[in-house]
Design a protein around this motif. Structure first.
Motif, PDB file in Angstrom:
ATOM      1  N   ARG A 247       0.020  -3.141  -4.476  1.00 51.15           N
ATOM      2  CA  ARG A 247      -1.289  -3.405  -3.861  1.00 51.15           C
ATOM      3  C   ARG A 247      -1.484  -2.585  -2.591  1.00 51.15           C
ATOM      4  O   ARG A 247      -2.562  -2.040  -2.357  1.00 51.15           O
ATOM      5  CB  ARG A 247      -1.414  -4.880  -3.498  1.00 51.15           C
ATOM      6  N   THR A 248      -0.427  -2.538  -1.772  1.00 54.22           N
ATOM      7  CA  THR A 248      -0.571  -1.820  -0.508  1.00 54.22           C
ATOM      8  C   THR A 248      -0.767  -0.336  -0.766  1.00 54.22           C
ATOM      9  O   THR A 248      -1.568   0.321  -0.095  1.00 54.22           O
ATOM     10  CB  THR A 248       0.657  -2.073   0.392  1.00 54.22           C
ATOM     11  N   LEU A 249      -0.076   0.185  -1.772  1.00 59.10           N
ATOM     12  CA  LEU A 249      -0.239   1.602  -2.099  1.00 59.10           C
ATOM     13  C   LEU A 249      -1.677   1.884  -2.553  1.00 59.10           C
ATOM     14  O   LEU A 249      -2.280   2.885  -2.159  1.00 59.10           O
ATOM     15  CB  LEU A 249       0.754   2.012  -3.195  1.00 59.10           C
ATOM     16  N   ALA A 250      -2.229   0.974  -3.347  1.00 60.95           N
ATOM     17  CA  ALA A 250      -3.614   1.149  -3.810  1.00 60.95           C
ATOM     18  C   ALA A 250      -4.561   1.153  -2.605  1.00 60.95           C
ATOM     19  O   ALA A 250      -5.435   2.016  -2.477  1.00 60.95           O
ATOM     20  CB  ALA A 250      -3.984   0.041  -4.788  1.00 60.95           C
ATOM     21  N   VAL A 251      -4.361   0.191  -1.707  1.00 64.60           N
ATOM     22  CA  VAL A 251      -5.200   0.085  -0.519  1.00 64.60           C
ATOM     23  C   VAL A 251      -5.103   1.356   0.326  1.00 64.60           C
ATOM     24  O   VAL A 251      -6.108   1.904   0.784  1.00 64.60           O
ATOM     25  CB  VAL A 251      -4.757  -1.152   0.304  1.00 64.60           C
ATOM     26  N   MET A 252      -3.875   1.860   0.510  1.00 63.85           N
ATOM     27  CA  MET A 252      -3.659   3.055   1.321  1.00 63.85           C
ATOM     28  C   MET A 252      -4.384   4.262   0.748  1.00 63.85           C
ATOM     29  O   MET A 252      -4.768   5.175   1.464  1.00 63.85           O
ATOM     30  CB  MET A 252      -2.164   3.402   1.408  1.00 63.85           C
ATOM     31  N   ASN A 253      -4.526   4.273  -0.573  1.00 62.34           N
ATOM     32  CA  ASN A 253      -5.188   5.405  -1.219  1.00 62.34           C
ATOM     33  C   ASN A 253      -6.639   5.094  -1.601  1.00 62.34           C
ATOM     34  O   ASN A 253      -7.253   5.807  -2.384  1.00 62.34           O
ATOM     35  CB  ASN A 253      -4.375   5.842  -2.452  1.00 62.34           C
TER      36      ASN A 253
END
Ligand code: SER
Length: 586
Positions: free
Chosen positions: A233-239
């Motif tokens: 989830r955090t990776l998706a948010v970061m991108n």
């Protein structure tokens, strides 16, 4: 940002705060009969959250592989997964609420770290109940960092009290962090956790309670912190992606499925959903079978979960009209190559994973065919719940598959009756497992401790009798017995079994003391300690005289004389090249 960068940033940040980075533990919990899989980073740390000293100190951080099956029906949406990675940091009776919250905020928002927009963040805290107070303290800390009151929600126990991982153990109120993934210009002033555009990315648990068997809570002697940040989830948010499956943690897997199905991920809603389910389920089973303490498909416990995930993936593959024979292992190989740098066990166990998946696919395709024939025999005026249940039970057909087939024929399935049948069945199995869990908990201490020491003696004896190629593949301990899987390709002869029993019983009779020392991984390597590669830089090593030396987190008995008499009750094949022993102490 790549997943690799995100993991590294997390480690670097917590290193600056004095944390040791420890490796991910196995997905299969050892010595915990109450839970099937490791569901959170704190799970393997339970003994330390309860007060045992950790060899790496009081501040720890890691990335932990996790499996959760409770949200399986939600898998198919953009943010839910069966397998996921959790970034976590822990305080074992060291820092508490203030530092935990301040560091979370610093990591999320500081330009040096994730640099997320403060205006798009919101948090929740525990509203309080009869067991634990309303968390005004956390609110004050958030406010001191500049979080607006309208972006702080007090939520109930269901959302904001975490744990325990099993039925008893460390737990506490928590504070969760959410990020707005909708249009940044339309971010609402106030936070409402019903809105899916607020995605939960991190959870800080203030672990100061122990839930006891009688369901009451007692204060722990120490105040711990347990945090968990979802990597996907955090990776998706970061991108700035609104779909976790579009991140690099899924893109190669989805590409492989597109290729096999000859369809595009975004062709239709149904195709997107089917591809997400296949990607998720096959990634999960690759990690479970590819774990050093591997679990293979079967009809019970963890093995049943593996089987269910595989069959569901095959069913969705059928929906996508994938024609290849034995295709699921092809997807698994992409998972292995994508993740092997972080989880080298996948590479070590790759052939085993491919072999297991091929076998299970071939097997299910056989019952699938028989089930389809059975289905064709059913009356054309509708399918009763009992018939649907038979398809489910005997041929492994999920109800959705039966419904889909029925739809093609233009007939209906009595879903209500099916549900009743299923419930009856589930109640039966739940009663059975509740019984098991209860006995598992009643005396976890002493009995499992003894069997755990016996497992070390068993491994050492097997190596003496069968040779040094014998390494542990997995183990599972309940209060009644130990189950031990190991690499060896032939059936053991009666003489070999007797010899192993004899060696173990001799050590028991000698009443040797079980000693524990901490050493560096290198030192453990030099001393020929078994299993040390699974641990971090410092390992705990348990020795029984000169007979056994094995890396392990314990717990064990103090003297081997406490074990009684060791007996092998079964020796059988577990999977290709792996034997399984069930043994008891009497
Ligand atoms: N145990 C908590 C969770 O799983 C924090 O790591 O959310």
């Amino acid at each position: 940002m790549t997943a690799k960068q995100l993991r590294q940033k997390y480690f670097d940040f917590f290193k600056t705060k004095g944390h040791a980075i420890i490796p991910s533990a196995s997905l299969i919990p050892e010595n915990d009969p109450t839970v099937l899989f490791t569901t959170a980073g704190m799970h393997p740390l339970v003994p330390y959250l309860m007060g045992e000293k950790h060899p790496e100190g009081k501040r720890l951080a890691n990335v932990q592989k996790c499996i959760r099956t409770n949200d399986i029906d939600e898998v198919g949406n953009p943010t839910h997964h069966t397998f996921f990675e959790m970034l976590g940091n822990w305080s074992l009776g060291d820092y508490f609420k203030k530092e935990a919250i301040e560091w979370s905020w610093e990591f999320l928002t500081s330009p040096e770290w994730l640099n997320l927009d403060k205006k798009l963040l919101a948090v929740s805290v525990f509203e309080g109940d009869q067991d634990a107070d309303k968390d005004d303290e956390a609110v004050e800390i958030w406010k001191s960092l500049g979080v607006l009151e309208s972006r702080i929600a007090y939520l109930s126990r269901k959302e904001n009290f975490w744990g325990p991982a099993g039925q008893t153990g460390p737990c506490g109120p928590c504070s969760e962090m959410f990020y707005w993934v909708g249009d940044p210009d339309k971010v609402p002033d106030s936070f409402n956790d019903d809105n899916d555009l607020w995605v939960e990315i991190w959870n800080d648990v203030f672990m100061e309670f122990n839930k006891k068997e009688d369901e009451s809570y007692e204060k722990l002697t120490m105040q711990n912190v347990d945090t968990g940040m979802g990597l996907e989830r955090t990776l998706a948010v970061m991108n700035r992606l609104d779909d976790n499956y579009k991140t690099e943690l899924f893109s190669n897997i989805i590409k492989k499925i597109e290729e096999l199905a000859n369809k595009k991920y975004e062709e239709s809603k149904e195709i997107t959903r089917a591809m997400r389910i296949i990607a998720d389920h096959l990634k999960a089973v690759t990690f479970i079978i590819g774990d050093d303490k591997s679990v293979t498909p079967s009809n019970t416990d963890q093995g049943y979960v593996v089987r269910r995930l595989i069959r569901r993936a095959i069913r969705y593959g059928r929906q996508l009209e994938i024609k290849d024979d034995l295709w699921i292992s092809k997807v698994a190989q992409v998972v292995v190559s994508d993740y092997a740098d972080v989880y080298p066990e996948l590479e070590r166990n790759k052939d085993f994973v491919v072999d297991q998946l091929n076998q299970e696919e071939a097997k299910f395709k056989k019952t699938l065919e028989k089930g389809l024939k059975e289905f064709d025999k059913l009356k054309s005026d509708g399918i009763s719940g009992k018939e649907a249940f038979n398809l489910y039970q005997t041929y492994g057909f999920p109800i959705e598959m039966t419904q889909e087939l029925a739809e093609e024929k233009g007939i209906k399935v009595d879903e209500q009756e099916f549900k009743k049948e299923l419930k009856k069945h589930q109640e039966l199995s739940r009663t059975a497992s509740a019984g098991k869990f209860k006995s598992g908990l009643a005396d976890t201490g002493e009995e499992t401790r003894k069997l755990h020491t016996a497992a070390h003696l068993l491994l050492a004896a097997l190596r003496k009798v069968l040779g040094d190629h014998v390494v542990q593949k997995g183990s599972n301990i309940t209060v009644e017995r130990l189950r031990f899987d190991f690499f060896h390709s032939e059936k053991m002869t009666d003489e070999q079994k007797q010899e192993v029993e004899k060696l173990v019983n001799e050590v028991i009779k000698k009443d040797l003391s079980v000693s524990c020392e901490e050493m560096s991984k290198d030192e453990a390597g030099k001393q020929g300690v078994l299993g040390a590669f699974e641990y971090g830089d410092k390992v705990k090593v348990y020795s029984v005289g000169e007979f056994s030396k094995e890396a392990c987190n314990g717990p064990h008995v103090e003297q081997t004389g406490q074990l009684g008499h060791f007996k092998i009750v079964k020796e059988q094949s577990s999977s290709a090249g792996v034997r399984r022993i069930k043994a008891i102490l009497e």
